[in-house]
Design an enzyme around this catalytic site. Structure first.
Site, PDB file in Angstrom:
ATOM      1  N   LYS A  76      -7.090 -12.396 -10.699  1.00  0.00           N
ATOM      2  CA  LYS A  76      -8.249 -12.579  -9.829  1.00  0.00           C
ATOM      3  C   LYS A  76      -9.337 -11.562 -10.146  1.00  0.00           C
ATOM      4  CE  LYS A  76      -8.331 -13.279  -5.233  1.00  0.00           C
ATOM      5  NZ  LYS A  76      -7.878 -13.370  -3.836  1.00  0.00           N
ATOM      6  N   LYS A 120     -12.604  -5.579  -8.092  1.00  0.00           N
ATOM      7  CA  LYS A 120     -13.402  -4.411  -8.483  1.00  0.00           C
ATOM      8  C   LYS A 120     -12.508  -3.322  -9.058  1.00  0.00           C
ATOM      9  CE  LYS A 120     -13.788  -3.845  -3.702  1.00  0.00           C
ATOM     10  NZ  LYS A 120     -14.724  -4.462  -2.809  1.00  0.00           N
ATOM     11  N   LYS A 138       0.827  -1.208   0.000  1.00  0.00           N
ATOM     12  CA  LYS A 138       0.000   0.000   0.000  1.00  0.00           C
ATOM     13  C   LYS A 138       0.859   1.254   0.000  1.00  0.00           C
ATOM     14  CE  LYS A 138      -4.389  -1.679   1.115  1.00  0.00           C
ATOM     15  NZ  LYS A 138      -5.468  -1.809   2.082  1.00  0.00           N
TER      16      LYS A 138
END
Ligand code: TRP
Length: 338
Positions: A196, A199, A115
């Site tokens: 995978k 969204k 991140k």
């Protein structure tokens, strides 16, 4: 008999897709219905603040996720279902854990490193201490088993480290929670079956291709029309001599959402080499559309009653807070704060 305590956080970051459903929601409903388990499910809205967000979207997203969970079968009478931010003790226990956790342990967390790389403009301290809050979420309710995806296993391990450290230093207080790895289910993107389902459109991240990535993902809110359109476009090509990853993915979805007859028919066709992708896609689109019809209707009804949703969350928070207060009292006594 003492029930096993299950704790799981739900990241409220917008629309849920069928991979989230099979990998989490469905399992949560099964856990809540198991009389041998005591379940705490919460919306990890404080964790949500560690990555960029819009204040005007936040409460909407939380209500949307709440409606989705309730529509999928989460029953607030069978589990404790609440937003993390409404139980103030979570942040307090997280602080205490922050003071126990060596910086080095936090810095080597893979999610933090990823991140920090992704959000260079916003490497906030919350991103680093995320696992301390997660340990607080779990240990607050003396959680014993934590259903998470693979990406969170390292954090649950750190919660075990925290529990051990606390117990060694201040006396036995917390169980060492174990991970309850969700079925290692890999639902892949329809548009790019080597990745995978997610969204976040894979392509658009790199090239700004917009729509393309979204077409790989079937959201629980998608209308039958959208589901048919996305499946029609699903990639099934394979490199010569190799199995088609797209085909495998569609067959996996069929196994979960299809009817027994359909599953048998297409498995036989696959084995005899007569599988027609257009037929499979059509049947699968029908099955998925139908499977989620009650979900879509229920969710719509719930979203029309935001005060009801808010009440469910507040009542859940009140139930959670009772336990949280007991734990905090015990913790404070042990460390000498009271
Ligand atoms: N970090 C988890 C995720 O990204 C969400 C979460 C927060 C969680 N607190 C938790 C999961 C406690 C399990 C237990 O999915």
């Amino acid at each position: 008999m003492k029930k096993e305590i299950i704790v799981a956080g739900i990241r409220a970051s917008g629309k849920l897709h069928i991979g989230n459903y099979l990998g989490a929601l469905k399992q949560f409903v099964e856990l809540q219905n198991d009389p041998a388990k005591d379940c705490y499910f919460f919306i990890a809205d404080l964790h949500g603040l560690t990555t960029p967000f819009e204040p005007s979207d936040l409460s909407k997203t939380i209500l949307d996720v709440t409606a989705a969970y309730l529509a999928a079968g989460i029953d607030p009478d069978k589990c404790v279902f609440f937003p993390q931010s409404q139980v103030l003790e979570h942040a307090q226990l997280a602080w205490i854990f922050n003071c126990l956790l060596p910086l080095g342990e936090l810095e080597r967390m893979t999610q933090y490193k990823d991140k920090a790389r992704q959000h260079k403009e916003n490497i906030n301290a919350g991103l680093l201490t995320y696992p301390a809050l997660m340990a607080a979420d779990i240990l607050m309710y003396k959680g014993e088993a934590v259903p998470v995806g693979e990406d969170q296993v390292q954090h649950v391990e750190l919660a075990r480290v925290v529990a051990r450290k606390f117990n060694n230093r201040f006396g036995k207080t917390f169980p060492e929670p174990k991970t309850f790895l969700r079925e290692p289910l890999r639902i892949m993107s329809l548009a790019d079956p080597d990745k995978k389902m997610s969204k976040t459109p894979h392509q658009s991240l790199r090239s700004g291709a917009g729509q393309a990535g979204d077409d790989g993902c079937i959201f629980l809110d998608d209308t039958p029309l959208e589901i048919h359109r996305k499946l029609k476009k699903a990639v099934t090509a394979s490199e010569s001599g190799k199995k088609s990853p797209g085909e495998e993915n569609l067959m996996l979805l069929l196994a979960h959402f299809g009817k027994t007859d359909g599953i048998r028919h297409f498995t036989e066709a696959q084995n005899s080499g007569t599988l027609k992708y257009s037929e499979l896609k059509q049947a699968l689109a029908e099955s998925i559309s139908e499977y989620f019809t009650p979900f879509r209707e229920k969710k719509k009804e719930l979203l029309a009653r935001p005060e009801y949703l808010a009440r469910v969350l507040a009542q859940g928070a009140a139930k959670a807070a009772q336990i949280a207060r007991e734990t905090m009292l015990e913790v404070k006594e042990k460390i000498g704060l009271v």
